[in-house]
Structure formats: C-alpha cells, structure tokens
Design an enzyme around this catalytic site. Structure first.
Site, PDB file in Angstrom:
ATOM      1  N   CYS A  58      23.243  -8.753   8.029  1.00  0.00           N
ATOM      2  CA  CYS A  58      23.323  -8.160   6.775  1.00  0.00           C
ATOM      3  C   CYS A  58      24.572  -7.458   7.216  1.00  0.00           C
ATOM      4  CB  CYS A  58      22.123  -7.422   6.340  1.00  0.00           C
ATOM      5  SG  CYS A  58      22.292  -6.291   4.953  1.00  0.00           S
ATOM      6  N   CYS A  67      16.512  -1.425   8.006  1.00  0.00           N
ATOM      7  CA  CYS A  67      16.112  -2.237   9.056  1.00  0.00           C
ATOM      8  C   CYS A  67      16.277  -1.730  10.503  1.00  0.00           C
ATOM      9  CB  CYS A  67      16.977  -3.571   9.138  1.00  0.00           C
ATOM     10  SG  CYS A  67      16.502  -4.596   7.838  1.00  0.00           S
ATOM     11  N   GLN A 241       0.369  -7.543   0.098  1.00  0.00           N
ATOM     12  CA  GLN A 241       0.944  -8.140   1.373  1.00  0.00           C
ATOM     13  C   GLN A 241       2.403  -8.410   0.968  1.00  0.00           C
ATOM     14  OE1 GLN A 241      -0.616  -8.165   4.248  1.00  0.00           O
ATOM     15  NE2 GLN A 241      -2.775  -8.216   3.780  1.00  0.00           N
ATOM     16  N   PHE A 267     -12.805  -4.090   2.783  1.00  0.00           N
ATOM     17  CA  PHE A 267     -11.394  -3.424   2.629  1.00  0.00           C
ATOM     18  C   PHE A 267     -10.652  -4.759   1.796  1.00  0.00           C
ATOM     19  CE2 PHE A 267     -12.991  -1.467   6.483  1.00  0.00           C
ATOM     20  CZ  PHE A 267     -12.709  -0.033   6.118  1.00  0.00           C
ATOM     21  N   GLU A 287     -14.246  -2.378  -1.702  1.00  0.00           N
ATOM     22  CA  GLU A 287     -12.947  -1.625  -1.627  1.00  0.00           C
ATOM     23  C   GLU A 287     -13.206  -0.597  -2.326  1.00  0.00           C
ATOM     24  OE1 GLU A 287      -9.446  -2.050  -1.016  1.00  0.00           O
ATOM     25  OE2 GLU A 287      -9.163  -0.329  -2.134  1.00  0.00           O
ATOM     26  N   ASP A 335     -10.028  -5.940   6.643  1.00  0.00           N
ATOM     27  CA  ASP A 335      -8.770  -5.727   6.706  1.00  0.00           C
ATOM     28  C   ASP A 335      -8.263  -4.106   6.422  1.00  0.00           C
ATOM     29  OD1 ASP A 335      -5.758  -5.672   6.576  1.00  0.00           O
ATOM     30  OD2 ASP A 335      -5.824  -6.715   4.794  1.00  0.00           O
ATOM     31  N   CYS A 361      -3.019  -4.071  10.433  1.00  0.00           N
ATOM     32  CA  CYS A 361      -1.525  -3.481  10.481  1.00  0.00           C
ATOM     33  C   CYS A 361      -1.491  -2.283  11.620  1.00  0.00           C
ATOM     34  CB  CYS A 361      -1.202  -2.786   9.101  1.00  0.00           C
ATOM     35  SG  CYS A 361      -2.325  -1.631   8.703  1.00  0.00           S
TER      36      CYS A 361
HETATM   37  C1  SAM Z   1      -4.689  -3.277   4.424  1.00  0.00           C
HETATM   38  S1  SAM Z   1      -5.217  -3.000   2.746  1.00  0.00           S
HETATM   39  C2  SAM Z   1      -6.035  -4.539   2.540  1.00  0.00           C
HETATM   40  C3  SAM Z   1      -6.034  -5.114   1.464  1.00  0.00           C
HETATM   41  C4  SAM Z   1      -6.513  -6.547   1.255  1.00  0.00           C
HETATM   42  N1  SAM Z   1      -7.489  -7.165   2.116  1.00  0.00           N
HETATM   43  C5  SAM Z   1      -5.402  -7.505   1.132  1.00  0.00           C
HETATM   44  O1  SAM Z   1      -4.874  -8.107   1.868  1.00  0.00           O
HETATM   45  O2  SAM Z   1      -4.449  -7.487  -0.067  1.00  0.00           O
HETATM   46  C6  SAM Z   1      -6.468  -2.070   3.094  1.00  0.00           C
HETATM   47  C7  SAM Z   1      -7.495  -1.646   1.946  1.00  0.00           C
HETATM   48  O3  SAM Z   1      -8.197  -0.825   2.248  1.00  0.00           O
HETATM   49  C8  SAM Z   1      -8.458   0.035   1.039  1.00  0.00           C
HETATM   50  N2  SAM Z   1      -9.330   1.302   1.720  1.00  0.00           N
HETATM   51  C9  SAM Z   1      -8.705   2.268   2.148  1.00  0.00           C
HETATM   52  N3  SAM Z   1      -9.489   3.074   2.653  1.00  0.00           N
HETATM   53  C10 SAM Z   1     -10.886   2.883   2.307  1.00  0.00           C
HETATM   54  C11 SAM Z   1     -12.138   3.238   2.403  1.00  0.00           C
HETATM   55  N4  SAM Z   1     -12.522   4.349   2.832  1.00  0.00           N
HETATM   56  N5  SAM Z   1     -13.187   2.579   2.076  1.00  0.00           N
HETATM   57  C12 SAM Z   1     -13.126   1.255   1.524  1.00  0.00           C
HETATM   58  N6  SAM Z   1     -11.604   0.695   1.368  1.00  0.00           N
HETATM   59  C13 SAM Z   1     -10.420   1.426   1.772  1.00  0.00           C
HETATM   60  C14 SAM Z   1      -7.255   0.261   0.442  1.00  0.00           C
HETATM   61  O4  SAM Z   1      -7.361   0.820  -0.727  1.00  0.00           O
HETATM   62  C15 SAM Z   1      -6.534  -1.091   0.624  1.00  0.00           C
HETATM   63  O5  SAM Z   1      -6.848  -2.001  -0.492  1.00  0.00           O
END
Ligand code: SAM
Length: 408
Positions: A58, A67, A241, A267, A287, A335, A361
């Site tokens: 880039c 980056c 994502q 999650f 969630e 997740d 992550c």
């Molecule tokens: C890394 S994202 C993954 C979302 C989904 N699996 C995806 O791939 O799109 C983590 C998710 O956990 C939720 N989250 C964060 N803290 C939480 C909690 N204490 N209890 C339940 N969900 C939670 C967030 O809102 C978010 O949607």
C-alpha cells in the site's frame, strides 16, 4: 544515533531489541539505528534488512497507522501469528495439532471506522497516523473492500452538516448485502435541523442505514449480512466478523468440530454460527445484547429450511449456562469477547458436553480456558488460526475440544 539488533517481534507487532527497546516496523535479525526515547526508538533507519522484509503493497503504509506488518513477508507473518497462539498454549503446557493458517485476502475487510475532520473545503477522512491523532487520507487503502472507499462525497456531506471544526467524528462504514451501513459518533448533537439534513443524506447517497450516536436516522433497507441461508441485519455498531472470508473459515471450522442433534451457541452475537448450524441441528443461542438476539431471531424466522432456534438474551459472565441446561445437548460453540469465558468454562467443565468448538480473539484467555477444560478431561484436538486482520498483530482462532460422553 544508537544502533540496535532486533531480537524478536512483540505481540503488538513492534521489533524488540535488548533493553527492551521497541522499534516499530522492524523485523527480527535486522540492525537498526535511531533516536532512543525511553524504551522506544524513533527516526528509525534499517541498517541491515531482514530477508523477510518486503516492499509494502500500500502506498499509504509509510504515513498511515492502520497497518503494522506490511513490511513483512506473508509466510513470516503467518508463522508469527501461529507462534503467538503456540506460546500462549505452551505457558500452560498444552500441545496440539496446528492447521495451516487461513488469511483473508487483500482488500477484503467489510467494515472500517474512519476518522473524519471537517475542513474549510469539506472533509479530511482516513485513518490516524501511527501514535498520533493526525488523519491520513487513504484513497488507495489495500486493507478494506474497495466499496468502503467510495464514500468521499458522503464524508464531505456528513462533515459539512454534522461535524464541528474542533472535534473529530468516527464514521463506521460496513458493506451490507444491500449497500452501506453507516454509524457515526463524535458529531454534533442531534436536533431537528440536523435530523432533517441527515435524512436527506440517506436518500442522496442511497445508504442502507444511517445511525447517529444511537439514533437510527433512516433505513432504506435493513442492512443484512448472510449467515448461511439466514439474512440478519445486525443492530447499529454491533459485532460482525471482519471479513466474509474469515467468517466462512471460522464457520467451516465450527461446523467440522461438532455433531449430534442439538447444540448451544454461547456468545452468539447475531447468529453468525447459529444460523449455519441450524441447517443441521436444533440450536439454543445465548448472548447478552437484546437487540442482537432480536436480530438473530428475526433472521431465523424469515429463513427457510432451518431447524428450531431458541434465542435468549443472557449475561453469561453473571449467569453462565449450567450443567443441567447443557445436559440434553450434544455440543457447545463458544465465541466470547477478549476477556474469555472463565465462568462459562467452569460450568462446561462440570457438564457432560462431548464437543466444544471454541472461537477466540485472544490466545491468552483461550489458553487459560482450554487448560480448565483439559484438566476436566477434554482433549484439545486441533487449532485453526484465522487471520482476518491481515497486516496487524491481531490473532484469531477456532479450536476443537472433545471428550468421551460422560455417564452421569
Ligand atoms: C466475539 S463476539 C462473537 C459474536 C458471534 N459469535 C459472531 O461470530 O458474530 C462476542 C459476543 O459476546 C457478547 N458478549 C459480551 N459479553 C457477554 C456476556 N457477559 N454474556 C453474553 N454475551 C456477551 C458480545 O455482545 C458479542 O456479541
């Protein structure tokens, strides 16, 4: 000018010399010179380059802070990212099979947050320079989808109507299946005049949706994303994502890791994994964010051919899904955010769930949680590193854990 030998790359992507002295945009084995300020080197000159050094793709790389690793060869970055996960697992004495890394292509990020400043002529927009609040224009950015860079006229209009000369707006741009989904923070507070002006922008630029702070100004079409056969419009600013490519790689890994008849997606967000899984399995989705659960539920109801999905808002840190609730299920998908899932994993460890697909992550919290599960009798069968944040130090992974079904 002092001279240093770079010994390794740190977890933030900086080269590290003895001291430690952190040297941005350097590589292990390189001899560099520069001006030392505490533990950082500035005005860096590469005296002896590494054979892993490449010309950045880039033209903005030198000035833009978006980056960190464009100066490194792709196989080197792949090994660096795998190694971050390996050393996090090593710290807990965990060994496993590593699958080859999957890296999202150049120009594939479907979402970016641009810094936007109002100027006399219109707007200066782009990414911040490294370690600074200077905004660098990036019309030829190689990271994001080209559609995300077609917003010059939009940024000018947003800045003219809603930006102040002093402050800076953060404009989050997401490409949906039906056009751009725009989410703005840091602009002027909404009043009738601004709302009217912004409504005009929605029409003039044919935006799918425009959200100002937490207020949806206009939605010409629900800005949906495809999760399997499901179409879901994520609430403004909610998790998504980063690339379609990365989403597909993570979904494929999750699908491979599980089997049976019924599972839970912990999650779940808006159902990135729940809906593809629901093509084969009955699902429970949990969630904490109610609007995300509502979006998932709507996407499931509007899709054809999916098995039952029960989507429930629940804070899994405070109220993890318990062994009794897990009892009739075959698998769990997990997740969590960067903090990991300490409380939830403690309950999984006590349950008789046979298969777990863990998407993470943060290799450090993943390794901590994996250790708890391994101590409870699970095997970490494999890890798949997925790089949807190319040229950054960010690492993501999917993993399979399993154990024989326990008789309770
Ligand atoms: C890394 S994202 C993954 C979302 C989904 N699996 C995806 O791939 O799109 C983590 C998710 O956990 C939720 N989250 C964060 N803290 C939480 C909690 N204490 N209890 C339940 N969900 C939670 C967030 O809102 C978010 O949607």
């Amino acid at each position: 000018m002092d001279e240093f030998l770079i010994e390794r790359l740190g977890h933030q992507g900086d080269g590290i010399a003895e001291g430690p002295v952190f040297v941005p945009r350097s590589l292990p084995g390189e001899r560099v010179s520069g001006v030392r300020n505490g533990d950082r080197l500035s005005d860096v000159k590469i005296v002896e380059p590494s054979d892993q050094r490449v010309a950045p793709l880039c033209r903005h790389f030198k000035s833009c802070g978006g980056c960190q690793l464009q100066h490194a060869a792709e196989p080197f970055v792949a090994e660096y990212k795998q190694q971050i996960v390996k050393s996090a697992l090593d710290a807990h004495g965990i060994e496993t099979e590593f699958r080859p890394i999957v890296t999202s292509p150049v120009q594939s990020r479907r979402r970016a947050t641009f810094a936007v400043r109002r100027t006399k002529k219109g707007a200066l927009w782009g990414f911040h320079a490294r370690g600074s609040d200077t905004v660098v224009a990036v019309p030829d950015c190689q990271l994001v989808l080209p559609e995300l860079l077609t917003v010059d006229a939009l940024m000018n209009d947003l800045a003219r109507i809603g930006g102040s000369r002093k402050g800076e707006m953060a404009v989050n741009v997401t490409l949906s299946e039906v056009g751009l989904d725009i989410f703005v923070t840091g602009g002027k507070p909404l009043d009738n005049e601004l709302t009217l002006g912004l409504s005009g922008i929605v029409e003039a630029h044919k935006l799918a949706r425009l959200t100002w702070d937490d207020e949806v100004i206009g939605m010409r079409n629900p800005p949906f994303q495809k999760f399997g056969v499901g179409k879901v419009a994520p609430p403004p600013g909610s998790f998504l994502q980063a690339t379609v490519h990365g989403q597909a790689a993570l979904t494929a890994a999750v699908m491979e890791a599980v089997s049976g008849e019924k599972g839970v997606d912990l999650f779940s967000g808006c159902g990135t994994f729940t809906l593809p899984l629901a093509a084969h399995y009955e699902m429970i989705a949990l969630e904490s964010e109610k609007p995300m659960i509502a979006a998932l539920d709507r996407g499931w109801r509007e899709a054809k051919g999916l098995k039952k999905v029960e989507a429930v808002a629940r804070d899994l840190f405070r109220r993890p899904f318990l062994p009794d609730e897990l009892a009739k299920l075959d698998f769990a998908v997990l997740d969590p955010p960067r903090a990991g899932a300490e409380a939830q994993v403690a309950e999984l460890a006590k349950s008789d769930i046979a298969q777990i697909a863990y998407v993470s992550c943060n290799p450090v919290t993943f390794a901590r949680d994996a250790k708890v599960l391994i101590t409870a009798g699970y095997t970490l069968d494999w890890v798949q590193v997925v790089d949807q944040f190319r040229w950054s130090s960010h690492v993501e992974l999917a993993a399979k854990l399993s154990r024989p079904h326990m008789q309770r």
